[in-house]
Motif scaffolding. Structure first.
Motif: not given
Length: 277
Positions: A76, A79, A82, A97, A99
Motif C-alpha cells: 500500500d 503508511q 500499513l 508489508l 510501501r
C-alpha cells in the motif's frame, strides 16, 4: 443544505481505514470478498500479493489459506494503512508489508503465484499500467483476482427517476476517477497479457437506508452534487427526504474478474525478419 432527517445519514466522512474495515464486515463485503478468496484457489506454500491492502482486512484470511510455508505480501502507498495492517497481522509471521504504488510494485519479476486487488483500480491514475505490473510480478500461469464496481450500475429507487440519474451521473463524472472500471477489467487484463477465464458480476442490493448510507454516504455526496450543479437545493432536499422516509431500495454491481498470467513472448524484431522486410 440540510437533510430531511440528519439522524438517518452520516454527515462526517469516516476515516479511510474505518470505512474499509466496516465495508469488509458488511454482508455485501463478505459476499464478494468470499468469492474473490475462492477464485484465488489458494493452498499451502503459495506466495500471494494483496495490492492496495489498506488496513489489512483481508490479509489474515490469505495468511491462513497459504499456511504452512506460504507468504503474503501486502502493498500500500499509505503508511498509516500499513501500520494498521501490521497490527492486524501481528499473529501471522508469514505476512510481509511493503510501501509502494501499484504502478511500480516493489517486487521482482515473477515472484508471486497469486495476486488480488480489491476496489483499488477505480482510483489509480493508469489501470493498464497497474495491470502490466501485476503481470510482471506473477509467475507464468499465476492468477490475479480483481474486484471492482461499475458505478454506472448504481440504481437508487426514487419517485422522480431523473434525480436518481443525476446523482449517479455526478458520481461517475466527478467523484470516482475510473467509474466504469468494473466492465473494463476483462479488456484491460487481456491487453496486459492475461487470459481471462471468468467474470462474475456480483449485484449488491440494499433495502435499509442506514446500511446503504454507510457505503454510499448519501448526504455528503448529495452536497457535492449540489455544489457541482447536478442537483438544485430543492431537488436535493426532495431526494434525501424520500431516501430517509420512503420505502428504500438501491443496488450496484461489482465485477470479480479472474485473470491468468501468460508467458511473455520475446520479440523477434531485433534478430529475425518479417515478410515485409
Amino acid at each position: 443544505m440540510t437533510s430531511a432527517d440528519s439522524s438517518v445519514f452520516e454527515t462526517t466522512r469516516p476515516a479511510s481505514a474505518d470505512y474499509l474495515t466496516r465495508l469488509a464486515a458488511s454482508d455485501a463485503g463478505r459476499d464478494y470478498k468470499g468469492r474473490m478468496l475462492d477464485a484465488l484457489d489458494l493452498r499451502a506454500g503459495l506466495a500471494v500479493l494483496d495490492a492496495g491492502c489498506g488496513p489489512g482486512t483481508d490479509l489474515p484470511a490469505l495468511a491462513e489459506a497459504v499456511a504452512p510455508g506460504g507468504t503474503v505480501i501486502g502493498v500500500d502507498r499509505d503508511q498509516e494503512m500499513l501500520d494498521g495492517a501490521a497490527a492486524r497481522t501481528a499473529a501471522h509471521p508469514c505476512v510481509e508489508l511493503r510501501r509502494g504504488d501499484l504502478h511500480a510494485l516493489p517486487l521482482d519479476d515473477a515472484v508471486v503465484d497469486r495476486a488480488r486487488t480489491d476496489r483499488v483500480l477505480q482510483h489509480v491514475d493508469d489501470p493498464g499500467r497497474a495491470l502490466a505490473e501485476f503481470h510482471r510480478v506473477l509467475r507464468p500461469g499465476g492468477r490475479l483476482v480483481m474486484g471492482e464496481p461499475d458505478w454506472d450500475t448504481l440504481a437508487v429507487d426514487h419517485p422522480d427517476p431523473a434525480l436518481s440519474r443525476a446523482y449517479t451521473r455526478h458520481i461517475t463524472e466527478r467523484v470516482v476517477r475510473n467509474a466504469a472500471i468494473g466492465r473494463q477489467l476483462a479488456r484491460l487484463a487481456t491487453g496486459a497479457g492475461f487470459r481471462v477465464p471468468e467474470v462474475m458480476p456480483v449485484t449488491q442490493v440494499f433495502r435499509d437506508v442506514r446500511s446503504a448510507d454507510r457505503v454510499f454516504g448519501f448526504e455528503r455526496t448529495t452536497r457535492r452534487a449540489v455544489g457541482a450543479g447536478y442537483l438544485t437545493e430543492a431537488q436535493a432536499a426532495e431526494w434525501l427526504d424520500h431516501l430517509a422516509h420512503g420505502p428504500f431500495l438501491a443496488s450496484a454491481t461489482l465485477y470479480v474478474v479472474v485473470a491468468e498470467a501468460q508467458p511473455t513472448v520475446p520479440s523477434t524484431r531485433a534478430g529475425g525478419s518479417s515478410a515485409d522486410e
